[in-house]
Design an enzyme around this catalytic site. Structure first.
Site, PDB file in Angstrom:
ATOM      1  N   LYS A 199       0.817  -1.222   0.000  1.00  0.00           N
ATOM      2  CA  LYS A 199       0.000   0.000   0.000  1.00  0.00           C
ATOM      3  C   LYS A 199       0.848   1.269   0.000  1.00  0.00           C
ATOM      4  O   LYS A 199       0.376   2.329  -0.389  1.00  0.00           O
ATOM      5  CB  LYS A 199      -0.977  -0.032   1.161  1.00  0.00           C
ATOM      6  CG  LYS A 199      -2.025  -1.115   0.951  1.00  0.00           C
ATOM      7  CD  LYS A 199      -3.099  -1.130   1.991  1.00  0.00           C
ATOM      8  CE  LYS A 199      -4.224  -2.075   1.613  1.00  0.00           C
ATOM      9  NZ  LYS A 199      -3.855  -3.509   1.705  1.00  0.00           N
TER      10      LYS A 199
HETATM   11  C1  LIG Z   1      -4.436  -4.553   1.014  1.00  0.00           C
HETATM   12  C2  LIG Z   1      -3.688  -5.847   0.953  1.00  0.00           C
HETATM   13  C3  LIG Z   1      -4.059  -6.871   0.065  1.00  0.00           C
HETATM   14  C4  LIG Z   1      -5.274  -6.780  -0.829  1.00  0.00           C
HETATM   15  O1  LIG Z   1      -5.145  -5.809  -1.832  1.00  0.00           O
HETATM   16  P1  LIG Z   1      -6.439  -5.305  -2.637  1.00  0.00           P
HETATM   17  O2  LIG Z   1      -5.966  -4.188  -3.479  1.00  0.00           O
HETATM   18  O3  LIG Z   1      -7.401  -4.836  -1.564  1.00  0.00           O
HETATM   19  O4  LIG Z   1      -6.975  -6.452  -3.398  1.00  0.00           O
HETATM   20  C5  LIG Z   1      -3.282  -8.029   0.015  1.00  0.00           C
HETATM   21  N1  LIG Z   1      -2.218  -8.173   0.823  1.00  0.00           N
HETATM   22  C6  LIG Z   1      -1.839  -7.214   1.695  1.00  0.00           C
HETATM   23  C7  LIG Z   1      -0.668  -7.467   2.570  1.00  0.00           C
HETATM   24  C8  LIG Z   1      -2.545  -6.015   1.793  1.00  0.00           C
HETATM   25  O5  LIG Z   1      -2.158  -5.077   2.667  1.00  0.00           O
END
Ligand SMILES: *Cc1c(COP(=O)(O)O)cnc(C)c1O
Length: 465
Positions: free
Chosen positions: A112
């Site tokens: 993120k």
């Molecule tokens: C947010 C997240 C996901 C999922 O990603 P999306 O874009 O919501 O599909 C998967 N793994 C981790 C570690 C995350 O923080």
């Protein structure tokens, strides 16, 4: 470049305005009116570019002149300066034609950061230029909150309020949020669960009259278009490193809200030759059921060892549906209406289009732990629980072994010591150097009751003049 709503009933917005909003007023999500595309020659010419230079190439057409090139370049450079690895998104090989794309080298150790470091700098730039101040409000079950706080803590024109369920996030996750002590950052530990947090945020976006005069809320979850846009870059980065456009690539993506993999879908529409996109889910498998059995129906939420994928309904899926239904906003409105009854079967045409690119797989906790153990035994490489699900999905449903398979590593194993121990690690995976003192840092947060008016009063009172 203009942005339109997936439900077709909201006015189109400019790039800057779309960054400063949340859902469209008709309840839809914003998408670009047209997608930029790149020729094979152009993509070939990007081989060897730094991550930041490639990011500029991919992002600039979406900004469409709203921001001068030199300024956009600086926003991008500043955003990836905070990463701990010079490659920004390094590739590691774990099998024949199987690669891990490490997306966890940012300040909070999850993918993120790619979008939220960028979004923080972008908001800061736009708000300063407009002499405008905004309030960011978000709910988190873990990773989003810390990445959003790291992204916004240096922005003078933003007050950020992040709600997390009190005593229901891990110590590492909480401390990553609560040890950021700048005076525009507010952590609210809500006496409720994640859904309660999310409902508070949703209601607050719906009626913003509690905010001080002249302020508006900005969303930092993946409904914000800028987050999706920033994520397209690493698909091109990995793809060109592994031989695209001269040969195709495939990706396996641990999926929750469908934001990450939707960026991969866009990369393919923009010219990157992608042979297969694999949606990897945990027991919260609505997308896997949809792709494999046309069963897009709600089920009870399961709490798993891959908590960032514990999502009952994936909000960004609507962005894909919009394309699958030939960008017919009215059709999407009808589907969403139908889904209120609990289930939403797709048309044969939509299903066929989806399956031509997407495959899916689901893995529960016990099987996931075995994958961490096996990959570590075979290669010495330690996976986090989310990434492990992606790796196993790739091994199970991959179509062609002669095409490089890139498994997106969405978090560092250091964030999930419980899973590592269950998989036989005798010691907790080490936090990176910059976080060694995490458990000694001062924390600041406030525990608040599960009461909308109390929360809104708190936000209003703590928004700086
Ligand atoms: C947010 C997240 C996901 C999922 O990603 P999306 O874009 O919501 O599909 C998967 N793994 C981790 C570690 C995350 O923080």
């Amino acid at each position: 470049m203009k942005y339109i709503s997936t439900r077709g009933q909201a006015p189109a917005l400019s790039f800057e305005d779309v960054v400063l909003t949340g859902l469209a007023p008709d309840g839809g999500l914003y998408v670009p009116e047209t997608l930029p595309t790149f020729s094979a020659e152009e993509i070939a010419s990007w081989a060897g570019l730094s991550y930041q230079d490639l990011a500029f190439k991919v992002i600039a057409p979406f900004v469409g002149g709203d921001i001068p090139d030199a300024d956009l370049k600086k926003i991008i450079d500043d955003s990836y300066e905070t990463f701990h690895h010079d490659a920004i998104a390094p590739l590691v090989q774990t099998g024949h034609n199987e690669w891990i794309l490490e997306l966890f080298q940012g300040p909070t150790l999850a993918f993120k950061d790619f979008a939220l470091q960028f979004l923080g700098n972008l908001l800061d730039y736009i708000l300063k230029k407009r002499e405008q101040k905004v309030v960011v409000m978000g709910a988190t079950s873990g990773d989003t909150g810390s990445a959003a706080i790291e992204g916004c803590c240096h922005c003078d024109n933003i007050d950020i309020f992040i709600l997390h369920p009190h005593q229901r996030v891990s110590d590492v996750q909480r401390r990553q949020m609560t040890s950021v002590l700048t005076d525009n950052v507010h952590n609210i530990a809500l006496e409720g669960n994640f859904d309660d947090c999310q409902n508070m945020v949703k209601s607050s976006f719906g009626d913003q009259s509690f905010l001080p005069e002249g302020r508006q809320l900005v969303a930092v979850n993946s409904i914000n278009w800028a987050r999706i846009m920033a994520q397209i870059v690493y698909y091109f980065y990995a793809g060109t490193a592994l031989g695209a456009p001269n040969r195709p690539v495939a990706f396996s993506v641990p999926t929750g809200n469908f934001g990450d993999i939707f960026a991969g879908y866009l990369a393919s529409k923009m010219g990157l030759p992608i042979d297969q996109l694999i949606v990897a889910t945990n027991a919260n498998d609505i997308l896997h059921r949809c792709i494999s059995d046309n069963d897009h129906s709600k089920k009870e939420l399961v709490h798993s060892l891959s908590p960032s994928m514990d999502i009952m309904v994936s909000s960004n899926f609507e962005r894909l549906l919009f394309d699958l239904y030939d960008r017919d906003g009215a059709a999407i409105g009808e589907l969403v209406e139908e889904f209120k009854s609990g289930s939403m079967p797709l048309s044969d045409a939509a299903l066929e289009k989806m399956r031509s690119l997407f495959s899916s797989y689901r893995l529960d906790d016990d099987a996931m732990i075995e994958v961490i153990r096996k990959v570590f035994d075979d290669t010495g490489y330690l996976l986090d629980p989310h990434t492990a699900i992606g790796v196993e999905a790739a091994r199970k449903v991959r179509k062609r072994s002669d095409i490089p398979m890139v498994c997106l590593a969405t978090a560092s194993p250091a964030k999930f010591p419980e899973a590592a121990r269950k998989a036989g690690q005798s010691e907790d995976p080490a936090l990176p150097h910059s976080m060694q003192d995490l458990f000694d840092r001062e924390e600041r947060y406030t525990v608040q009751p599960n009461d909308l008016s109390v929360i809104q009063q708190f936000v209003a009172n703590n928004t700086r003049a």
